[in-house]
Design a protein around this motif. Sequence first.
Motif, PDB file in Angstrom:
ATOM      1  N   THR A  40       2.822  -8.775 -12.371  1.00 59.02           N
ATOM      2  CA  THR A  40       2.538  -8.439 -11.096  1.00 59.02           C
ATOM      3  C   THR A  40       2.456  -7.021 -10.896  1.00 59.02           C
ATOM      4  N   CYS A  41       3.347  -6.271 -11.431  1.00 56.65           N
ATOM      5  CA  CYS A  41       3.246  -4.774 -11.529  1.00 56.65           C
ATOM      6  C   CYS A  41       1.881  -4.265 -12.000  1.00 56.65           C
ATOM      7  N   LEU A  42       1.393  -4.630 -12.945  1.00 55.43           N
ATOM      8  CA  LEU A  42       0.109  -4.217 -13.560  1.00 55.43           C
ATOM      9  C   LEU A  42      -1.080  -4.695 -12.930  1.00 55.43           C
ATOM     10  N   ASP A  43      -1.000  -5.934 -12.265  1.00 56.91           N
ATOM     11  CA  ASP A  43      -1.922  -6.172 -11.476  1.00 56.91           C
ATOM     12  C   ASP A  43      -2.233  -5.279 -10.063  1.00 56.91           C
ATOM     13  N   VAL A  44      -1.021  -4.848  -9.667  1.00 56.08           N
ATOM     14  CA  VAL A  44      -0.826  -3.841  -8.432  1.00 56.08           C
ATOM     15  C   VAL A  44      -1.488  -2.717  -8.761  1.00 56.08           C
ATOM     16  N   LEU A  45      -0.857  -1.896 -10.079  1.00 52.96           N
ATOM     17  CA  LEU A  45      -1.526  -0.789 -10.792  1.00 52.96           C
ATOM     18  C   LEU A  45      -3.027  -0.792 -10.808  1.00 52.96           C
ATOM     19  N   ARG A  46      -3.603  -2.069 -11.234  1.00 52.26           N
ATOM     20  CA  ARG A  46      -4.968  -2.314 -11.376  1.00 52.26           C
ATOM     21  C   ARG A  46      -5.947  -2.036 -10.178  1.00 52.26           C
ATOM     22  N   ARG A  47      -5.348  -2.692  -9.108  1.00 56.65           N
ATOM     23  CA  ARG A  47      -5.847  -2.702  -7.929  1.00 56.65           C
ATOM     24  C   ARG A  47      -5.913  -1.358  -6.952  1.00 56.65           C
ATOM     25  N   ARG A  48      -4.450  -0.892  -7.010  1.00 65.01           N
ATOM     26  CA  ARG A  48      -4.253   0.592  -6.168  1.00 65.01           C
ATOM     27  C   ARG A  48      -4.482   1.789  -6.805  1.00 65.01           C
ATOM     28  N   TYR A  49      -4.712   1.964  -8.043  1.00 70.02           N
ATOM     29  CA  TYR A  49      -4.971   3.204  -8.851  1.00 70.02           C
ATOM     30  C   TYR A  49      -6.201   3.091  -9.792  1.00 70.02           C
ATOM     31  N   ALA A  50      -6.704   4.128  -9.859  1.00 75.83           N
ATOM     32  CA  ALA A  50      -7.959   4.197 -10.928  1.00 75.83           C
ATOM     33  C   ALA A  50      -7.502   4.478 -12.200  1.00 75.83           C
ATOM     34  N   LEU A  51      -6.660   3.680 -12.725  1.00 74.05           N
ATOM     35  CA  LEU A  51      -5.986   3.789 -14.007  1.00 74.05           C
ATOM     36  C   LEU A  51      -6.504   2.618 -14.926  1.00 74.05           C
ATOM     37  N   ALA A  52      -6.648   3.119 -16.106  1.00 75.29           N
ATOM     38  CA  ALA A  52      -7.039   2.029 -17.203  1.00 75.29           C
ATOM     39  C   ALA A  52      -5.798   1.393 -17.944  1.00 75.29           C
ATOM     40  N   VAL A  53      -5.312   0.528 -16.899  1.00 76.65           N
ATOM     41  CA  VAL A  53      -4.050  -0.383 -17.273  1.00 76.65           C
ATOM     42  C   VAL A  53      -4.463  -1.694 -17.906  1.00 76.65           C
TER      43      VAL A  53
ATOM     44  N   ALA B 239       4.718   5.236 -11.444  1.00 70.93           N
ATOM     45  CA  ALA B 239       5.989   4.596 -11.285  1.00 70.93           C
ATOM     46  C   ALA B 239       6.526   4.513  -9.830  1.00 70.93           C
ATOM     47  N   PRO B 240       6.057   5.530  -8.930  1.00 73.14           N
ATOM     48  CA  PRO B 240       6.556   5.232  -7.464  1.00 73.14           C
ATOM     49  C   PRO B 240       6.095   3.841  -6.988  1.00 73.14           C
ATOM     50  N   LEU B 241       4.891   3.415  -7.282  1.00 74.14           N
ATOM     51  CA  LEU B 241       4.529   2.124  -6.678  1.00 74.14           C
ATOM     52  C   LEU B 241       5.333   1.097  -7.410  1.00 74.14           C
ATOM     53  N   VAL B 242       5.262   1.070  -8.716  1.00 76.72           N
ATOM     54  CA  VAL B 242       6.071   0.125  -9.429  1.00 76.72           C
ATOM     55  C   VAL B 242       7.520   0.106  -9.140  1.00 76.72           C
ATOM     56  N   LEU B 243       8.165   1.209  -8.920  1.00 78.45           N
ATOM     57  CA  LEU B 243       9.471   1.025  -8.651  1.00 78.45           C
ATOM     58  C   LEU B 243       9.688   0.479  -7.335  1.00 78.45           C
ATOM     59  N   GLY B 244       8.783   0.551  -6.256  1.00 76.94           N
ATOM     60  CA  GLY B 244       8.832  -0.083  -4.813  1.00 76.94           C
ATOM     61  C   GLY B 244       8.670  -1.407  -4.988  1.00 76.94           C
ATOM     62  N   LEU B 245       7.712  -1.979  -5.905  1.00 79.60           N
ATOM     63  CA  LEU B 245       7.733  -3.426  -6.239  1.00 79.60           C
ATOM     64  C   LEU B 245       8.884  -3.765  -6.940  1.00 79.60           C
ATOM     65  N   LEU B 246       9.510  -3.080  -7.783  1.00 79.50           N
ATOM     66  CA  LEU B 246      10.907  -3.656  -8.479  1.00 79.50           C
ATOM     67  C   LEU B 246      12.114  -3.657  -7.506  1.00 79.50           C
ATOM     68  N   ASP B 247      11.995  -2.683  -6.602  1.00 79.02           N
ATOM     69  CA  ASP B 247      12.916  -2.769  -5.626  1.00 79.02           C
ATOM     70  C   ASP B 247      13.144  -4.151  -4.893  1.00 79.02           C
ATOM     71  N   GLU B 248      11.874  -4.441  -4.470  1.00 83.08           N
ATOM     72  CA  GLU B 248      11.888  -5.780  -3.648  1.00 83.08           C
ATOM     73  C   GLU B 248      12.085  -6.799  -4.420  1.00 83.08           C
ATOM     74  N   ALA B 249      11.579  -6.952  -5.836  1.00 82.27           N
ATOM     75  CA  ALA B 249      11.510  -8.174  -6.473  1.00 82.27           C
ATOM     76  C   ALA B 249      12.421  -8.472  -7.480  1.00 82.27           C
ATOM     77  N   TYR B 250      13.150  -7.411  -8.048  1.00 79.74           N
ATOM     78  CA  TYR B 250      13.868  -7.680  -9.097  1.00 79.74           C
ATOM     79  C   TYR B 250      15.302  -8.388  -8.760  1.00 79.74           C
ATOM     80  N   SER B 251      15.659  -9.108  -9.674  1.00 81.69           N
ATOM     81  CA  SER B 251      17.203  -9.654  -9.523  1.00 81.69           C
ATOM     82  C   SER B 251      17.956  -9.860 -10.861  1.00 81.69           C
TER      83      SER B 251
END
Length: 175
Positions: free
Chosen positions: A145-158, A119-131
């Motif tokens: 885009t948020c899911l792609d960033v999570l795939r790259r930055r976290y060791a999570l099975a997204v 959530a902290p990473l996704v919320l940062g992305l949304l803060d910048e890109a949401y309108s």
Amino acid sequence: TGHRKGPLQYAADGSGAIRRVDAGAVLSCVGHQGEADDLAAFLRESLTAYRLDAGRSCPSKAIAHFLRREIADRRRTDGNTPELRALLGTVDDEGAALTWVDESGARADLPYGAHGVGAPLVLGLLDEAYSPSLNRDEAVDLARTCLDVLRRRYALAVDAARIVVLDATTCREVT
């Protein structure tokens, strides 16, 4: 993400964490899975009873207040209740809304939201890109885009992640 004048999208893991609780409402919970399942079932049954009794669906704001009160009451009556946070997405004649409720029953209406480990990473992305002027396709692209960033930055099975769109006529998964 969601806003009052347009579509509402969620991204969550593939565990069924997004639950449809009414024709115009979806619930996503983070916390103890048994509590989340129980809360979603209780909310679904209560909204069905309301619809049968009143002859119409419960308004979005009333659903949000009911959810907040239920979480707060569960916390008060059983002090050792596991932590449970919820995002409630609703749509009615007034438009789409996203409501966040924490484990103590605090409630806030949000233009967009995320919860869980990423959530902290996704919320940062949304803060910048949401309108608020995003259309459905743009909102879905932003969720991807948020899911792609999570795939790259976290060791999570997204890879099992889902994007669910709730609008005035449907609640459907986007591929």
